[in-house]
Write a protein that holds these residues in place. Sequence first.
Motif, PDB file in Angstrom:
ATOM      1  N   ARG A  17       0.831  -1.209   0.000  1.00 24.38           N
ATOM      2  CA  ARG A  17       0.000   0.000   0.000  1.00 24.38           C
ATOM      3  C   ARG A  17       0.862   1.254   0.000  1.00 24.38           C
ATOM      4  NH1 ARG A  17      -4.858  -1.503   4.305  1.00 24.38           N
ATOM      5  NH2 ARG A  17      -5.682  -3.307   3.135  1.00 24.38           N
ATOM      6  N   THR A  18       1.985   1.202   0.696  1.00 23.54           N
ATOM      7  CA  THR A  18       2.886   2.353   0.696  1.00 23.54           C
ATOM      8  C   THR A  18       3.439   2.609  -0.702  1.00 23.54           C
ATOM      9  OG1 THR A  18       3.517   1.897   2.995  1.00 23.54           O
ATOM     10  CG2 THR A  18       4.985   3.310   1.703  1.00 23.54           C
ATOM     11  N   ALA A  19       3.801   1.529  -1.397  1.00 21.46           N
ATOM     12  CA  ALA A  19       4.313   1.679  -2.754  1.00 21.46           C
ATOM     13  C   ALA A  19       3.248   2.241  -3.693  1.00 21.46           C
ATOM     14  CB  ALA A  19       4.819   0.339  -3.278  1.00 21.46           C
ATOM     15  N   ALA A  20       2.009   1.786  -3.526  1.00 20.29           N
ATOM     16  CA  ALA A  20       0.920   2.295  -4.369  1.00 20.29           C
ATOM     17  C   ALA A  20       0.680   3.780  -4.100  1.00 20.29           C
ATOM     18  CB  ALA A  20      -0.352   1.495  -4.114  1.00 20.29           C
ATOM     19  N   LEU A  21       0.730   4.160  -2.817  1.00 22.66           N
ATOM     20  CA  LEU A  21       0.535   5.572  -2.465  1.00 22.66           C
ATOM     21  C   LEU A  21       1.678   6.422  -3.004  1.00 22.66           C
ATOM     22  CD1 LEU A  21      -1.464   7.349  -0.880  1.00 22.66           C
ATOM     23  CD2 LEU A  21       0.009   7.071   1.122  1.00 22.66           C
ATOM     24  N   LEU A  22       2.901   5.880  -2.956  1.00 17.34           N
ATOM     25  CA  LEU A  22       4.051   6.602  -3.495  1.00 17.34           C
ATOM     26  C   LEU A  22       3.910   6.791  -5.009  1.00 17.34           C
ATOM     27  CD1 LEU A  22       6.890   7.819  -3.174  1.00 17.34           C
ATOM     28  CD2 LEU A  22       7.821   5.510  -3.479  1.00 17.34           C
ATOM     29  N   ALA A  23       3.426   5.769  -5.713  1.00 15.97           N
ATOM     30  CA  ALA A  23       3.251   5.879  -7.162  1.00 15.97           C
ATOM     31  C   ALA A  23       2.216   6.940  -7.514  1.00 15.97           C
ATOM     32  CB  ALA A  23       2.839   4.519  -7.734  1.00 15.97           C
ATOM     33  N   ILE A  24       1.120   6.965  -6.752  1.00 16.30           N
ATOM     34  CA  ILE A  24       0.085   7.975  -7.008  1.00 16.30           C
ATOM     35  C   ILE A  24       0.630   9.376  -6.764  1.00 16.30           C
ATOM     36  CG2 ILE A  24      -2.143   8.865  -6.222  1.00 16.30           C
ATOM     37  CD1 ILE A  24      -2.925   5.974  -5.609  1.00 16.30           C
ATOM     38  N   PHE A  25       1.354   9.531  -5.656  1.00 15.91           N
ATOM     39  CA  PHE A  25       1.924  10.843  -5.352  1.00 15.91           C
ATOM     40  C   PHE A  25       2.976  11.235  -6.384  1.00 15.91           C
ATOM     41  CE2 PHE A  25       0.590  11.962  -0.925  1.00 15.91           C
ATOM     42  CZ  PHE A  25       0.446  13.312  -1.164  1.00 15.91           C
ATOM     43  N   VAL A 332       2.391  12.345   4.418  1.00 16.12           N
ATOM     44  CA  VAL A 332       3.486  13.293   4.187  1.00 16.12           C
ATOM     45  C   VAL A 332       4.798  12.550   3.972  1.00 16.12           C
ATOM     46  CG1 VAL A 332       4.879  15.108   5.252  1.00 16.12           C
ATOM     47  CG2 VAL A 332       2.391  15.190   5.422  1.00 16.12           C
ATOM     48  N   ALA A 333       5.012  11.467   4.715  1.00 19.63           N
ATOM     49  CA  ALA A 333       6.244  10.694   4.566  1.00 19.63           C
ATOM     50  C   ALA A 333       6.368  10.082   3.183  1.00 19.63           C
ATOM     51  CB  ALA A 333       6.298   9.593   5.625  1.00 19.63           C
ATOM     52  N   VAL A 334       5.248   9.867   2.514  1.00 19.27           N
ATOM     53  CA  VAL A 334       5.271   9.355   1.143  1.00 19.27           C
ATOM     54  C   VAL A 334       5.374  10.509   0.142  1.00 19.27           C
ATOM     55  CG1 VAL A 334       3.958   8.081  -0.589  1.00 19.27           C
ATOM     56  CG2 VAL A 334       4.009   7.278   1.762  1.00 19.27           C
ATOM     57  N   ALA A 335       4.776  11.656   0.482  1.00 18.17           N
ATOM     58  CA  ALA A 335       4.725  12.784  -0.446  1.00 18.17           C
ATOM     59  C   ALA A 335       6.107  13.379  -0.694  1.00 18.17           C
ATOM     60  CB  ALA A 335       3.774  13.854   0.083  1.00 18.17           C
ATOM     61  N   GLY A 397      -0.093  20.419   1.247  1.00 17.65           N
ATOM     62  CA  GLY A 397      -1.472  20.828   1.356  1.00 17.65           C
ATOM     63  C   GLY A 397      -2.429  19.706   1.002  1.00 17.65           C
ATOM     64  N   ILE A 398      -2.098  18.985  -0.102  1.00 22.41           N
ATOM     65  CA  ILE A 398      -2.932  17.847  -0.485  1.00 22.41           C
ATOM     66  C   ILE A 398      -2.929  16.790   0.620  1.00 22.41           C
ATOM     67  CG2 ILE A 398      -3.103  15.921  -2.111  1.00 22.41           C
ATOM     68  CD1 ILE A 398      -2.128  17.781  -4.287  1.00 22.41           C
ATOM     69  N   SER A 399      -1.756  16.569   1.230  1.00 26.84           N
ATOM     70  CA  SER A 399      -1.656  15.574   2.309  1.00 26.84           C
ATOM     71  C   SER A 399      -2.554  15.935   3.477  1.00 26.84           C
ATOM     72  CB  SER A 399      -0.201  15.455   2.770  1.00 26.84           C
ATOM     73  OG  SER A 399       0.643  15.098   1.705  1.00 26.84           O
ATOM     74  N   LEU A 400      -2.537  17.203   3.864  1.00 26.61           N
ATOM     75  CA  LEU A 400      -3.363  17.625   5.007  1.00 26.61           C
ATOM     76  C   LEU A 400      -4.846  17.553   4.674  1.00 26.61           C
ATOM     77  CD1 LEU A 400      -1.258  20.669   6.279  1.00 26.61           C
ATOM     78  CD2 LEU A 400      -1.371  18.365   7.237  1.00 26.61           C
ATOM     79  N   VAL A 401      -5.203  18.047   3.479  1.00 29.82           N
ATOM     80  CA  VAL A 401      -6.621  18.017   3.106  1.00 29.82           C
ATOM     81  C   VAL A 401      -7.130  16.585   2.997  1.00 29.82           C
ATOM     82  CG1 VAL A 401      -8.246  18.567   1.247  1.00 29.82           C
ATOM     83  CG2 VAL A 401      -6.554  20.252   1.965  1.00 29.82           C
TER      84      VAL A 401
END
Length: 423
Positions: A17-25, A332-335, A397-401
Amino acid sequence: MNFVKRAGTSLGARKSRTAALLAIFLVICTLLLGGFLLQAAAARQEADAQRTIGVDVTVRKEGLTPALADRLGALAPVHRYNAEVPVRAAAQGFTPLASKAPEPGGAAADDGKGALAVNGVRDSGMLLPFSYGSTKLTSGRGITPEDAGRDVAVIEQRLAEENGLKVGDTLQVRSADGERTTPMTVVGVFRDPAREPTVWTPPHQLPGNTLYVPVATAQKLGAGAATVREAVLKIGSPDRVRQLHARTGELLGKDGFDFRVNDKAYKDQVLPIQRVGTFAGLIVWVIALAGALILGLIVMLQIRERRSELGVLLALGEKKWKLIGQHAVEVVAVALPAVALAALALSLAGQSAGEALLSRRDDTPVSAPRVPDTEIAPPTVRVEPADVGKVAGIALGISLVSTVIPGIGILRLHPRSILTDTA
């Protein structure tokens, strides 16, 4: 356990899931940074195009003098100008070209004003034949503003070949009244595409007998007061035309002058660049909103899947705001690595992508005049720290929202109901 450490442990335990979130970001940050880089490159290329192409304004007035033309060129909106002073002169020590067609009965080869058509100019590069590329320099250079006060000349190739002249040679030109002779150094040779007339033509009307010299040199060769045929003023954009017209009226009088605007080259070359910059700005807004929406949905799904984990933490006395903070830290750690990877990718591939989007298409009709491709510099796309900072700020900002809004549901959770549902 501290919620920051807990966020790191959660990311490590859910690698897929972390890898998928990193790819999206990474996709979001690449598109955002690409939009900013494209905007900056379009702005730089637009400024260069306005400086080199701009809008040409031609001013004509009866009795317009070189001094008045210089004052027009000093007006605020003008960043480049040219004044053209046509005079007639005679050759001394070399032979002008003559028409090869037979002379009609009673015609004279020279009417006493000279066989040479001498054009005094300030900047030969602003003359339409030179700027559009129909007339080309074959050697040397043209007349520039730095030639003011010098006696130099740019001659036609056929005249040079007829007399064995080349760049660096000196030729003698006699004034129309025959009282003055001015030595000139040849600094350039040009080729006029016009063919020799098939019927007899006076020597001064033959394209090969045309010379370009500085305005002051033309004034010395002319008989009487020199008059400017036209002054061409170059301004940055069409929105400055009204200001220039008003200033011209103040200088020359409200009436009695001809004011013509030629903005075709500007529209053909600059407006497409402006549209690319506007499109890039729209991309930034769309990607930012879409990214916030997509990540918000992903975080919301993750919160639902982790209800049992949240219930245990709440039962252990963990504060709800720390649970929201944990999700924010995870995103944020992924962003932040995604921003760095996007900057690296665009630093390698951004130039080729920018050239593909900002390169001008040659869709000008064949019959229409066109500006040489060398006048607009290729777009420069480079990753600037300021652009990376903007993307990082938007990503945060996207991370917080995307975490705070779905996290509102956490505030409504109760440990007993969660654990009962999952039991």
